[in-house]
Enzyme design. Structure first.
Site, PDB file in Angstrom:
ATOM      1  N   SER A 163       3.840   2.451 -14.555  1.00  0.00           N
ATOM      2  CA  SER A 163       3.865   1.040 -14.947  1.00  0.00           C
ATOM      3  C   SER A 163       4.789   0.183 -14.092  1.00  0.00           C
ATOM      4  O   SER A 163       4.813  -1.038 -14.258  1.00  0.00           O
ATOM      5  CB  SER A 163       4.293   0.923 -16.417  1.00  0.00           C
ATOM      6  OG  SER A 163       3.419   1.628 -17.256  1.00  0.00           O
TER       7      SER A 163
ATOM      8  N   HIS B 166      13.180   0.452 -17.178  1.00  0.00           N
ATOM      9  CA  HIS B 166      13.450   0.267 -18.603  1.00  0.00           C
ATOM     10  C   HIS B 166      14.910  -0.091 -18.858  1.00  0.00           C
ATOM     11  O   HIS B 166      15.808   0.334 -18.129  1.00  0.00           O
ATOM     12  CB  HIS B 166      13.094   1.545 -19.373  1.00  0.00           C
ATOM     13  CG  HIS B 166      11.633   1.854 -19.372  1.00  0.00           C
ATOM     14  ND1 HIS B 166      10.759   1.309 -20.272  1.00  0.00           N
ATOM     15  CD2 HIS B 166      10.894   2.650 -18.556  1.00  0.00           C
ATOM     16  CE1 HIS B 166       9.533   1.746 -20.026  1.00  0.00           C
ATOM     17  NE2 HIS B 166       9.587   2.563 -18.986  1.00  0.00           N
TER      18      HIS B 166
ATOM     19  N   ILE C 240      10.803  15.023 -15.947  1.00  0.00           N
ATOM     20  CA  ILE C 240      11.383  13.683 -15.851  1.00  0.00           C
ATOM     21  C   ILE C 240      10.281  12.649 -16.121  1.00  0.00           C
ATOM     22  O   ILE C 240       9.843  11.908 -15.231  1.00  0.00           O
ATOM     23  CB  ILE C 240      12.045  13.458 -14.476  1.00  0.00           C
ATOM     24  CG1 ILE C 240      12.928  14.649 -14.102  1.00  0.00           C
ATOM     25  CG2 ILE C 240      12.860  12.181 -14.477  1.00  0.00           C
ATOM     26  CD1 ILE C 240      14.092  14.893 -15.041  1.00  0.00           C
TER      27      ILE C 240
ATOM     28  N   SER D  50       8.802   9.347 -18.601  1.00  0.00           N
ATOM     29  CA  SER D  50       9.390   8.060 -18.986  1.00  0.00           C
ATOM     30  C   SER D  50      10.536   8.229 -19.970  1.00  0.00           C
ATOM     31  O   SER D  50      10.401   8.969 -20.948  1.00  0.00           O
ATOM     32  CB  SER D  50       8.316   7.170 -19.610  1.00  0.00           C
ATOM     33  OG  SER D  50       8.839   5.914 -19.938  1.00  0.00           O
TER      34      SER D  50
ATOM     35  N   CYS E 146      -5.683  -7.493   6.856  1.00  0.00           N
ATOM     36  CA  CYS E 146      -6.096  -7.561   5.444  1.00  0.00           C
ATOM     37  C   CYS E 146      -5.961  -9.001   4.971  1.00  0.00           C
ATOM     38  O   CYS E 146      -4.848  -9.528   4.855  1.00  0.00           O
ATOM     39  CB  CYS E 146      -5.221  -6.640   4.601  1.00  0.00           C
ATOM     40  SG  CYS E 146      -5.490  -6.770   2.815  1.00  0.00           S
TER      41      CYS E 146
ATOM     42  N   CYS F 196     -10.703  -7.217  -2.621  1.00  0.00           N
ATOM     43  CA  CYS F 196     -11.850  -6.469  -2.096  1.00  0.00           C
ATOM     44  C   CYS F 196     -11.577  -4.978  -1.986  1.00  0.00           C
ATOM     45  O   CYS F 196     -12.462  -4.213  -1.599  1.00  0.00           O
ATOM     46  CB  CYS F 196     -12.307  -7.038  -0.765  1.00  0.00           C
ATOM     47  SG  CYS F 196     -11.326  -6.515   0.659  1.00  0.00           S
TER      48      CYS F 196
ATOM     49  N   CYS G  22     -10.708  -4.834   5.226  1.00  0.00           N
ATOM     50  CA  CYS G  22      -9.712  -4.316   6.175  1.00  0.00           C
ATOM     51  C   CYS G  22      -9.834  -2.820   6.430  1.00  0.00           C
ATOM     52  O   CYS G  22      -9.266  -2.313   7.403  1.00  0.00           O
ATOM     53  CB  CYS G  22      -8.297  -4.627   5.671  1.00  0.00           C
ATOM     54  SG  CYS G  22      -7.847  -3.783   4.129  1.00  0.00           S
TER      55      CYS G  22
END
Length: 494
Positions: free
Chosen positions: A49, A53, A342, A344, A410, A445, A450
């Site tokens: 994510s 934290h 290890i 979250s 790109c 895209c 690219c």
């Protein structure tokens, strides 16, 4: 195959292995990092994510509760020095019912006991005054201002890049087949890999979802890793401004639940699910999982337009049966170190864990290696110039020094040929690695424009045929030959 000699071997080049490598590079010791992937980051350090934290989620007294707030503080102090993107946006845990407010109070109490600064509970109306797109059904929220969004790709690269600047050697596509022990199995002497033997008296196990398997190579059966899959959506940047901060619902036993956030590069991220699976390498998303993501995300932020999604992905978390991080130095065999399980808030905790474990190694394994300070240690490093975020004056100056920075490769992410070439110079050998370093192919895209140009540059700079350019190394070749050749093979002209 050759035999290589080191003082310390780190198995795994994710955020844990990379932060440990940088800490070790402060000392005059020979360090090798081995990872079986073709590019870094891989595994959970790649697919997560991107959250730093605050530290209120975990029960006081656990290793998670101890390391998370410390890791948060380290990231906030290092992001400029190591030049990775970190946005100090804060986070909300949202309650939809009166009974969930009790859980917010529990998190508030845990946060204060864990040393998290300035956590507080606010009303749903106060939340919506700050975040107008938040659900009207939210009645209260826990606000943690020290929560951050991080570019997790850049962070792993930054720690490893700086470690390499200070003498650490990185070996990709190098899979550990066995841990080598002395006669009587009392002492670690190194590892055997698909690339030959790497000998060292200290071996650090930071192998993520495979860390329990590595531990079993030395007879340690104290923990088992259960892979937990998380599915995600990423939307176009045009809807990234729906939220400013990181949104969570009240957590359950399965985890922190579906979250919504604007990424470090201003896309909208939704996810993850939390699904146990047996396979430790399969990262395919499922229709059921993605449906769960959308439902959970829209519960928090109802206006999310699903048709603006540009890609999906899944990551595997290394969930240990111990319920907490597995960190320690084994008494037997001497020289074997576990930094495992290890999950979250593992990404957040990693730099604090690295400092802790290196200090322990210096103290408890000083009979094996002498840790003299590296007097040439350089703490700073610079990322490849982020052309998309430069002013026109800065772009012109860069292009004047190197004309390749005037060639856009790109369009979606405004990535130049100069950036791609610099990524290759720093070690990118695959299309995916170039994407990680530069974001070429990360836009709307998804590499449709690219991709061929990136392949051409890789082939040119690496001096290989286009047919040998791969997406993720190994057999993942982008091309198998020229169309004309294959047409003739299947025709009467043959």
């Amino acid at each position: 195959m050759s035999t290589r000699y080191y003082d310390v071997i780190v198995i795994g080049g994710g955020i844990v292995g990379s932060t440990i490598a940088r800490e070790l590079s402060r000392y005059d010791v020979r360090v090798a990092v081995l990872d079986k992937a073709s590019e870094l980051p891989s595994g959970a350090s790649r697919a997560n994510s991107g959250m730093v934290h605050a530290g209120y989620d975990d029960k006081p007294g656990t290793m998670k509760a101890y390391f998370c707030p410390k890791g948060n503080a380290i990231y906030r102090s290092l992001y400029e020095e190591l030049d990775f993107t970190l946005n100090k946006v804060g986070s909300y845990v949202c309650a939809f019912a009166e009974e969930e407010i009790a859980h917010l109070n529990l998190l508030l109490d845990q946060g204060r006991k864990n040393g998290v600064p300035s956590v507080e509970i606010i009303s749903g109306d106060e939340l919506r005054s700050r975040e107008p797109n938040a659900s009207k059904e939210i009645i209260a929220a826990l606000w943690a201002p020290t929560g951050c969004i991080i570019n997790n790709f850049e962070a792993v690269l930054a720690f490893m890049d700086n470690a390499q600047q200070n003498g650490v050697e990185l070996f990709l596509e190098t899979e550990v087949l066995d841990v080598l022990l002395s006669q009587g199995e009392k002492q670690v002497v190194g590892v055997n890999t698909n690339k030959g033997m790497f000998l060292a008296p200290i071996v650090i196990n930071a192998a993520g979802v495979h860390s329990d398997r590595i531990a079993r190579m030395v007879g340690d059966e104290s923990f088992v890793i259960h892979p937990r899959r998380g599915d995600y959506f990423i939307t176009d940047k045009y809807v990234g401004n729906l939220v400013k901060s990181f949104f969570f619902a009240c957590p359950s036993e399965a985890g922190k639940g579906i979250t919504v956030a604007s990424t470090a590069d201003h896309n909208l991220l939704m996810g993850p699910t939390s699904i146990f699976q047996v396979d430790r390498d399969k990262t395919a998303t499922t229709a059921e999982g993605l449906k769960q993501v959308i439902e959970g995300a829209r519960r928090l932020i109802p206006p999310i337009p699903v048709n603006m999604a540009i890609t999906t992905f899944a990551g595997l978390r290394a969930d240990p049966d111990t319920g907490d991080f597995v960190i320690g130095i084994l008494k037997k065999p001497h020289g074997f170190v576990n930094v495992a399980g290890i999950k979250s808030p593992g990404f957040t905790s990693a730099p604090a864990i690295a400092q802790h474990i290196v200090e322990r190694i210096k103290d408890e394994l000083k009979d094996l290696v002498e840790f003299k300070p590296n007097r040439k240690f350089v703490p700073e490093r610079k990322h490849i110039p982020r052309f998309a975020y430069l002013t026109m004056e800065e772009r012109s100056a860069l292009a004047e020094k190197d004309p390749r920075y005037a060639q856009i490769v790109c369009r979606c992410e405004s990535v130049t040929e100069g950036q791609v070439v610099e990524a290759i110079r720093r070690g990118a050998r695959t299309v995916a690695a170039v994407k990680i370093w530069t974001r070429a192919g990360a836009g709307r895209c998804q590499g449709g424009f690219c991709g061929p140009r990136v392949m051409e540059i890789l082939a040119r700079e690496l001096n290989i045929p286009m047919e040998e350019v791969t997406r993720h190394g190994g057999h993942s070749r982008m091309l198998v030959g020229k169309t004309k050749e294959y047409w003739f093979r299947g025709s009467d002209h043959e």
